[in-house]
Motif scaffolding. Structure first.
Motif, PDB file in Angstrom:
ATOM      1  N   MET A   1      45.066   8.244  42.823  1.00 35.13           N
ATOM      2  CA  MET A   1      44.743   7.020  42.109  1.00 35.13           C
ATOM      3  C   MET A   1      44.550   5.890  43.118  1.00 35.13           C
ATOM      4  N   LYS A   2      43.494   5.128  42.951  1.00 36.38           N
ATOM      5  CA  LYS A   2      43.212   4.024  43.875  1.00 36.38           C
ATOM      6  C   LYS A   2      44.113   2.831  43.570  1.00 36.38           C
ATOM      7  N   THR A   3      44.399   2.086  44.614  1.00 30.35           N
ATOM      8  CA  THR A   3      45.171   0.862  44.479  1.00 30.35           C
ATOM      9  C   THR A   3      44.325  -0.191  43.784  1.00 30.35           C
ATOM     10  N   LEU A   4      44.955  -0.996  42.959  1.00 29.08           N
ATOM     11  CA  LEU A   4      44.246  -2.065  42.263  1.00 29.08           C
ATOM     12  C   LEU A   4      43.498  -2.930  43.270  1.00 29.08           C
ATOM     13  N   GLY A   5      42.245  -3.205  42.982  1.00 33.71           N
ATOM     14  CA  GLY A   5      41.443  -4.050  43.865  1.00 33.71           C
ATOM     15  C   GLY A   5      40.647  -3.280  44.899  1.00 33.71           C
ATOM     16  N   THR A   6      40.780  -1.943  44.933  1.00 33.40           N
ATOM     17  CA  THR A   6      40.039  -1.167  45.923  1.00 33.40           C
ATOM     18  C   THR A   6      38.868  -0.405  45.306  1.00 33.40           C
ATOM     19  N   HIS A   7      38.622  -0.632  44.040  1.00 34.92           N
ATOM     20  CA  HIS A   7      37.507   0.030  43.367  1.00 34.92           C
ATOM     21  C   HIS A   7      36.214  -0.712  43.679  1.00 34.92           C
ATOM     22  N   ASN A   8      35.128   0.018  43.718  1.00 31.78           N
ATOM     23  CA  ASN A   8      33.821  -0.577  43.974  1.00 31.78           C
ATOM     24  C   ASN A   8      32.835  -0.080  42.934  1.00 31.78           C
ATOM     25  N   TYR A   9      32.268  -1.012  42.212  1.00 31.91           N
ATOM     26  CA  TYR A   9      31.251  -0.705  41.226  1.00 31.91           C
ATOM     27  C   TYR A   9      30.097  -1.675  41.446  1.00 31.91           C
ATOM     28  N   TYR A  10      28.901  -1.194  41.187  1.00 32.18           N
ATOM     29  CA  TYR A  10      27.716  -2.003  41.432  1.00 32.18           C
ATOM     30  C   TYR A  10      26.787  -1.950  40.230  1.00 32.18           C
ATOM     31  N   VAL A  11      26.294  -3.113  39.840  1.00 38.28           N
ATOM     32  CA  VAL A  11      25.192  -3.209  38.897  1.00 38.28           C
ATOM     33  C   VAL A  11      23.973  -3.486  39.770  1.00 38.28           C
ATOM     34  N   TYR A  12      22.909  -2.734  39.560  1.00 44.61           N
ATOM     35  CA  TYR A  12      21.767  -2.847  40.452  1.00 44.61           C
ATOM     36  C   TYR A  12      20.465  -2.835  39.670  1.00 44.61           C
ATOM     37  N   ILE A  13      19.441  -3.396  40.285  1.00 39.82           N
ATOM     38  CA  ILE A  13      18.109  -3.384  39.688  1.00 39.82           C
ATOM     39  C   ILE A  13      17.141  -2.779  40.697  1.00 39.82           C
ATOM     40  N   LEU A  14      16.381  -1.809  40.217  1.00 39.44           N
ATOM     41  CA  LEU A  14      15.337  -1.164  41.008  1.00 39.44           C
ATOM     42  C   LEU A  14      13.984  -1.557  40.440  1.00 39.44           C
ATOM     43  N   THR A  15      12.977  -1.478  41.273  1.00 40.75           N
ATOM     44  CA  THR A  15      11.610  -1.701  40.827  1.00 40.75           C
ATOM     45  C   THR A  15      10.700  -0.671  41.491  1.00 40.75           C
ATOM     46  N   ASN A  16       9.448  -0.663  41.062  1.00 40.75           N
ATOM     47  CA  ASN A  16       8.467   0.221  41.688  1.00 40.75           C
ATOM     48  C   ASN A  16       7.748  -0.549  42.799  1.00 40.75           C
ATOM     49  N   LYS A  17       6.864   0.115  43.486  1.00 37.82           N
ATOM     50  CA  LYS A  17       6.191  -0.491  44.640  1.00 37.82           C
ATOM     51  C   LYS A  17       5.424  -1.762  44.276  1.00 37.82           C
ATOM     52  N   ASN A  18       4.823  -1.794  43.095  1.00 37.26           N
ATOM     53  CA  ASN A  18       4.049  -2.956  42.659  1.00 37.26           C
ATOM     54  C   ASN A  18       4.895  -4.006  41.941  1.00 37.26           C
ATOM     55  N   LYS A  19       6.174  -3.729  41.796  1.00 35.83           N
ATOM     56  CA  LYS A  19       7.130  -4.653  41.162  1.00 35.83           C
ATOM     57  C   LYS A  19       6.768  -4.949  39.707  1.00 35.83           C
ATOM     58  N   THR A  20       6.256  -3.949  39.012  1.00 34.76           N
ATOM     59  CA  THR A  20       5.871  -4.122  37.613  1.00 34.76           C
ATOM     60  C   THR A  20       6.892  -3.567  36.630  1.00 34.76           C
ATOM     61  N   VAL A  21       7.822  -2.742  37.106  1.00 37.07           N
ATOM     62  CA  VAL A  21       8.829  -2.122  36.252  1.00 37.07           C
ATOM     63  C   VAL A  21      10.204  -2.470  36.806  1.00 37.07           C
ATOM     64  N   LEU A  22      11.162  -2.751  35.906  1.00 29.72           N
ATOM     65  CA  LEU A  22      12.541  -3.024  36.318  1.00 29.72           C
ATOM     66  C   LEU A  22      13.473  -2.007  35.665  1.00 29.72           C
ATOM     67  N   TYR A  23      14.400  -1.500  36.451  1.00 28.30           N
ATOM     68  CA  TYR A  23      15.409  -0.567  35.957  1.00 28.30           C
ATOM     69  C   TYR A  23      16.779  -1.111  36.343  1.00 28.30           C
TER      70      TYR A  23
END
Length: 102
Positions: A1-23
């Motif tokens: 079990m990890k110690t409180l405060g040592t967790h890492n979570y990320y919300v991220y946004i990806l796009t395509n080469k032309n920047k027309t789609v967002l994920y």
């Protein structure tokens, strides 16, 4: 079990080469998730594979998974214009950030 405060979570946004789609996604290992998106299974039917969303343009760090999931849902509920404003505040040139993740 990890110690409180040592967790890492990320919300991220990806796009395509032309920047027309967002994920928008959430993960506990951003580097591994980016690798997964850029090296999909040949038969993959995932959204990011279909629309070639491989380029990281925004991410946020959280230590609480519930907050990360809540934020992901919030962003997914926004219209594109609002997402674009947020991205421009964080990354004005929409530079691809994949190489900056360690």
């Amino acid at each position: 079990m990890k110690t409180l405060g040592t967790h890492n979570y990320y919300v991220y946004i990806l796009t395509n080469k032309n920047k027309t789609v967002l994920y928008t996604g959430v993960t506990n290992d951003l580097k591994a998730r980016l690798y997964f998106h850029t090296h999909p299974d040949a038969l993959s039917k995932h959204f990011t594979t279909r629309y070639r969303c491989y380029y990281l343009i925004h991410f946020e760090h959280f230590q609480d998974v519930n907050l990360a999931i809540q934020r992901e849902k919030q962003i997914k509920g926004w219209r594109r214009e609002k997402k674009e404003r947020m991205i421009k505040e964080y990354n004005p040139e929409w530079k691809f950030l994949n190489g900056e993740i360690e």
